[in-house]
Write an enzyme that holds these catalytic residues in place. Structure first.
Site, mmCIF file in Angstrom:
data_model
loop_
_atom_site.group_PDB
_atom_site.id
_atom_site.type_symbol
_atom_site.label_atom_id
_atom_site.label_comp_id
_atom_site.label_asym_id
_atom_site.label_seq_id
_atom_site.Cartn_x
_atom_site.Cartn_y
_atom_site.Cartn_z
ATOM 1 N N SER A 256 0.858 -1.181 0.000
ATOM 2 C CA SER A 256 0.000 0.000 0.000
ATOM 3 C C SER A 256 0.899 1.237 0.000
ATOM 4 C CB SER A 256 -0.882 0.023 1.241
ATOM 5 O OG SER A 256 -1.721 -1.112 1.296
ATOM 6 N N HIS B 120 -10.736 -3.269 -3.814
ATOM 7 C CA HIS B 120 -10.722 -4.326 -4.829
ATOM 8 C C HIS B 120 -12.095 -4.498 -5.489
ATOM 9 C CE1 HIS B 120 -6.704 -4.785 -3.578
ATOM 10 N NE2 HIS B 120 -6.899 -5.608 -2.562
ATOM 11 N N SER C 17 -3.742 2.041 2.126
ATOM 12 C CA SER C 17 -3.946 3.435 1.735
ATOM 13 C C SER C 17 -5.389 3.844 1.977
ATOM 14 C CB SER C 17 -3.578 3.617 0.256
ATOM 15 O OG SER C 17 -2.233 3.257 0.038
ATOM 16 N N ALA C 18 -6.312 2.900 1.812
ATOM 17 C CA ALA C 18 -7.720 3.206 2.036
ATOM 18 C C ALA C 18 -7.943 3.717 3.453
ATOM 19 C CB ALA C 18 -8.566 1.961 1.771
#
Length: 273
Positions: free
Chosen positions: A57, A146, A108-109
């Site tokens: 990430s 995803h 990162s989310a």
């Protein structure tokens, strides 16, 4: 030389590596041994410096030592990104007070959602379990990444927010920096650049032969229909994947500048090939 590469069991990663791992694109400099792990496992392995090259990430780069970000192979959303889903409508204040299922603290989310709404209560779980956790009431809302970004409505969930849209509007249109690939600094910058070019050739090969690369990627499709996987791959394998360019690099630097300013990530030395 033999190098160990870690990539995720996700169709977009498989699509990028198709040329390299199928032997259709070769290099006189490298032979490849690859391992497949979910992104949060790769993030944690990178903290221990267990792999020569690995997908991580973008967020995880704030905590890595002795790795350089490759210019190729990044997953950048262009006006879209991770989404927040729930069974019922929640405004930002209610969302902040809810228990949100997340796919890992180094994703990162997670950092993007913190930047968007501030600190919040969460429960960590495997990304593929999040829609079911929200549908069952185990979590009030879910941070979905995803192909779940496409299939969440199959669980009778609604999309509350698209973090990619928020990021685009907040940064003047920069792509959303989600995943990158890094290589150990032990190899030296010249070798890193050689591998970066090798990887770039693999991505270009797959993009020029999308049906072949998609068929290869289906082994990592988690049972999803080919049309769904095709749509997901096209979302995250794009021109910025071939080379992040000025905008991709600016997006990564902006992510960390915002994170540092808000105290969500430490100050660190960012290295990009």
């Amino acid at each position: 030389m033999e190098i160990t590469i870690g990539h995720t069991p996700d169709a977009d990663d498989a699509f990028m590596f198709y040329g390299m791992l199928s032997g259709k694109v070769t290099s006189p400099h490298f032979t490849i041994k690859h391992v497949v792990e979910d992104i949060e496992t790769l993030n944690k392995r990178s903290l221990k410096h267990e792999l020569d090259v690995t997908a991580v990430s973008a967020h995880a780069c704030a905590y890595l030592k002795d790795y350089t970000i490759l210019r190729s192979g990044g997953s950048f959303g262009k006006g879209y990104g991770p989404i927040i889903v729930a069974k019922q409508n929640l405004d930002v204040d209610k969302l902040r007070a809810s228990k949100i299922a997340i796919p890992g603290k180094m994703t990162s989310a997670f950092l993007l959602l913190e930047l968007m709404i501030g600190k919040f209560d969460y429960i960590e779980m495997k990304f593929s379990d999040i829609p079911d956790a929200v549908a069952s009431g185990k979590a009030d809302a879910g941070l979905v990444i995803h192909e779940g970004q496409i299939t969440y409505d199959q669980k009778n969930l609604m999309k509350l927010f698209d973090i990619g849209t928020w990021w685009r509007d907040s940064t003047g249109g920069l792509p959303v920096p989600l995943g990158v690939n890094v290589m150990s600094n032990h190899f030296g910058i010249e070798t890193i650049k050689k591998f970066d070019e090798f990887f770039r050739e693999s991505i270009v090969y797959g993009m020029a032969r999308p049906n072949e690369a998609l068929d290869y990627s289906m082994q990592y499709g988690r049972g999803q229909a080919k049309e769904t996987i095709d749509r997901f791959v096209r979302m995250y394998v794009n021109d910025v994947t071939i080379d992040m360019g000025v905008l991709g690099e600016q997006a990564i630097r902006s992510l960390f500048q915002m994170g540092i300013e808000k105290g969500f990530v430490p100050e660190f030395d960012l290295r990009i090939a």
